[in-house]
Design a protein around this motif. Sequence first.
Motif, PDB file in Angstrom:
ATOM      1  N   GLY A   1       0.799  -1.219   0.000  1.00  0.00           N
ATOM      2  CA  GLY A   1       0.000   0.000   0.000  1.00  0.00           C
ATOM      3  C   GLY A   1       0.830   1.267   0.000  1.00  0.00           C
ATOM      4  N   ILE A   2       0.136   2.386   0.194  1.00  0.00           N
ATOM      5  CA  ILE A   2       0.765   3.701   0.069  1.00  0.00           C
ATOM      6  C   ILE A   2       0.803   4.431   1.407  1.00  0.00           C
ATOM      7  N   SER A   3       1.668   5.430   1.452  1.00  0.00           N
ATOM      8  CA  SER A   3       1.766   6.285   2.631  1.00  0.00           C
ATOM      9  C   SER A   3       0.954   7.560   2.460  1.00  0.00           C
ATOM     10  N   SER A   4       1.206   8.299   1.382  1.00  0.00           N
ATOM     11  CA  SER A   4       0.613   9.632   1.260  1.00  0.00           C
ATOM     12  C   SER A   4      -0.328   9.731   0.070  1.00  0.00           C
TER      13      SER A   4
ATOM     14  N   TRP B   1      -4.231   8.331   7.757  1.00  0.00           N
ATOM     15  CA  TRP B   1      -5.428   8.595   6.957  1.00  0.00           C
ATOM     16  C   TRP B   1      -6.661   8.550   7.856  1.00  0.00           C
ATOM     17  N   VAL B   2      -7.464   9.624   7.769  1.00  0.00           N
ATOM     18  CA  VAL B   2      -8.638   9.795   8.622  1.00  0.00           C
ATOM     19  C   VAL B   2      -9.743  10.430   7.786  1.00  0.00           C
ATOM     20  N   ASP B   3     -10.979  10.089   8.062  1.00  0.00           N
ATOM     21  CA  ASP B   3     -12.123  10.765   7.424  1.00  0.00           C
ATOM     22  C   ASP B   3     -12.295  12.117   8.114  1.00  0.00           C
ATOM     23  N   LEU B   4     -11.755  13.174   7.526  1.00  0.00           N
ATOM     24  CA  LEU B   4     -11.722  14.478   8.181  1.00  0.00           C
ATOM     25  C   LEU B   4     -13.041  15.255   8.088  1.00  0.00           C
TER      26      LEU B   4
ATOM     27  N   ASP C   1      -5.739  12.016   3.573  1.00  0.00           N
ATOM     28  CA  ASP C   1      -4.382  12.091   4.082  1.00  0.00           C
ATOM     29  C   ASP C   1      -4.364  13.189   5.148  1.00  0.00           C
ATOM     30  N   ALA C   2      -4.191  12.780   6.415  1.00  0.00           N
ATOM     31  CA  ALA C   2      -4.326  13.714   7.541  1.00  0.00           C
ATOM     32  C   ALA C   2      -2.982  14.111   8.134  1.00  0.00           C
TER      33      ALA C   2
ATOM     34  N   TYR D   1      -3.575   5.870  12.954  1.00  0.00           N
ATOM     35  CA  TYR D   1      -2.503   4.877  13.066  1.00  0.00           C
ATOM     36  C   TYR D   1      -2.990   3.715  13.926  1.00  0.00           C
ATOM     37  N   SER D   2      -2.668   2.491  13.516  1.00  0.00           N
ATOM     38  CA  SER D   2      -3.044   1.287  14.262  1.00  0.00           C
ATOM     39  C   SER D   2      -1.854   0.335  14.308  1.00  0.00           C
TER      40      SER D   2
END
Length: 469
Positions: free
Chosen positions: A66-69, A234-237, A245-246, A331-332
């Motif tokens: 997967g990806i970071s940003s 990553w968060v639903d802002l 991308d938070a 983050y988890s």
Amino acid sequence: MKKIIFSLLLGIASVIPFGGSANAFDSTFASYLQSKLNILKSNFNLVGISAAVQIPGKGIWTGTAGISSSDSDNVTAEMVFAAGSVTKNFIAAVILQLEEADSLSLNDSISKWIPQYQNIPGNVTINQLLDHSSGIYNVTDNPAFISAINSNLNRFWTIEEVLSGGFVLTPYFTPGSGFRYSNTGYMILGLIISKIMKTSLRDQFYKRFYKPYNLNETYFEINDTVTSPFAHNWVDLNGDGILDDAFFVPLTAINSSTIGAGGVISNPENLVRWASQIFGGNVISNNSLNKMLTFRPATISGANGYGLGTMRYQFSAGRTGYGHGGNIFGYSTIVIYDPVESISIALMINKDISAGSLGVSFMNWVLQYTTSSVTSDTEIIPKRFTLLQNYPNPFNPETKIEFHLTNNENISLSVFNILGQEVEILFEGLLPAGVHTFNWNAKDLSGGIYFYKLSSAQHSDIRKMMLVK
């Protein structure tokens, strides 16, 4: 940005030598682990995931998917993540070291170490803070606390401000009469450590753990300079159901207001090495480790018990492991140690998810492979997909099953009884082209006729064997 949602529940592979040569961690096993990591990425719709597995005598495997940003750059094994409540295991280790040094007792009432705060009973003991039996309200469940944090994300909080700010509500129960996970308890433990040692938690972690055990890519949220690349969270802002991308969102208020409950930043490779040290008995005495691993029943984040800063996990075949999970704002993390084979695994994910079940699944896959004894010869490439007759046959209780693959394939090797019921999955995962041999021990099965089946996306074959007892 309409709102910030704050919660605190505090494809590349490589091999790092550890207690053996790099070649000991064979490429077939590495491919198998990467295929399982890819399954987690797909099945749980993850943005990105980084993993590590440490096996004594083989080394440390690391893999990513997967990806970071939002720029679609890939997650790499060097990237660090906020580890959330995994910090609690480090806090417990400090407390137990302090008890060994006669600096405190687990039976001390917290009134000995901190002033009186509203709704925080002074007769709560340090041990009750550690195993979440204090009954103290979990401040991160309070909507008023969440609103205060979100109102100014750049504010630096002290734990004393949180405890005296009216955010700690009425206790859940009298101390020692139940179990309720409470970040507040570990925030108090952090205060106690800093008061006794007259230094910050950051300094204590570096002195006691990071430097002695070469955790060179592990940091602390407050007053630290992170030099390793940081995976984006990553968060639903805005509440539209789509993750954003938070990474641009300031975390000063979130991190400072919960120090002790969270605070560790690390990568999976460092965390599997930490797990092997703490649960292998190298950080605290055997007496202290026994205290850490004395569990009370608890159902939390994929675990079925809680000790001192440690969760208990149940694997397949009745095996039990130890570790901790953590979540903080996109983050988890999950870290698990298997005491039978001294295997450690760590998963770090850049979105909020209850990672305990993912960690248990991944550990089951690791144990399935290590106990299955698959050997592979990839120098000879067979001309056709073949499942050979097991040998010896009849057998009791061990036999070998050989099969040939012409291409790299995801395969399944299973055993069925005479009624057609699947009794055991011997192997599932990606294997390279070559000749493979599976050593199977049927000691737990009754004698009789069984069938073993090899299948892939393109092929399938089945043969009969006889277990004589």
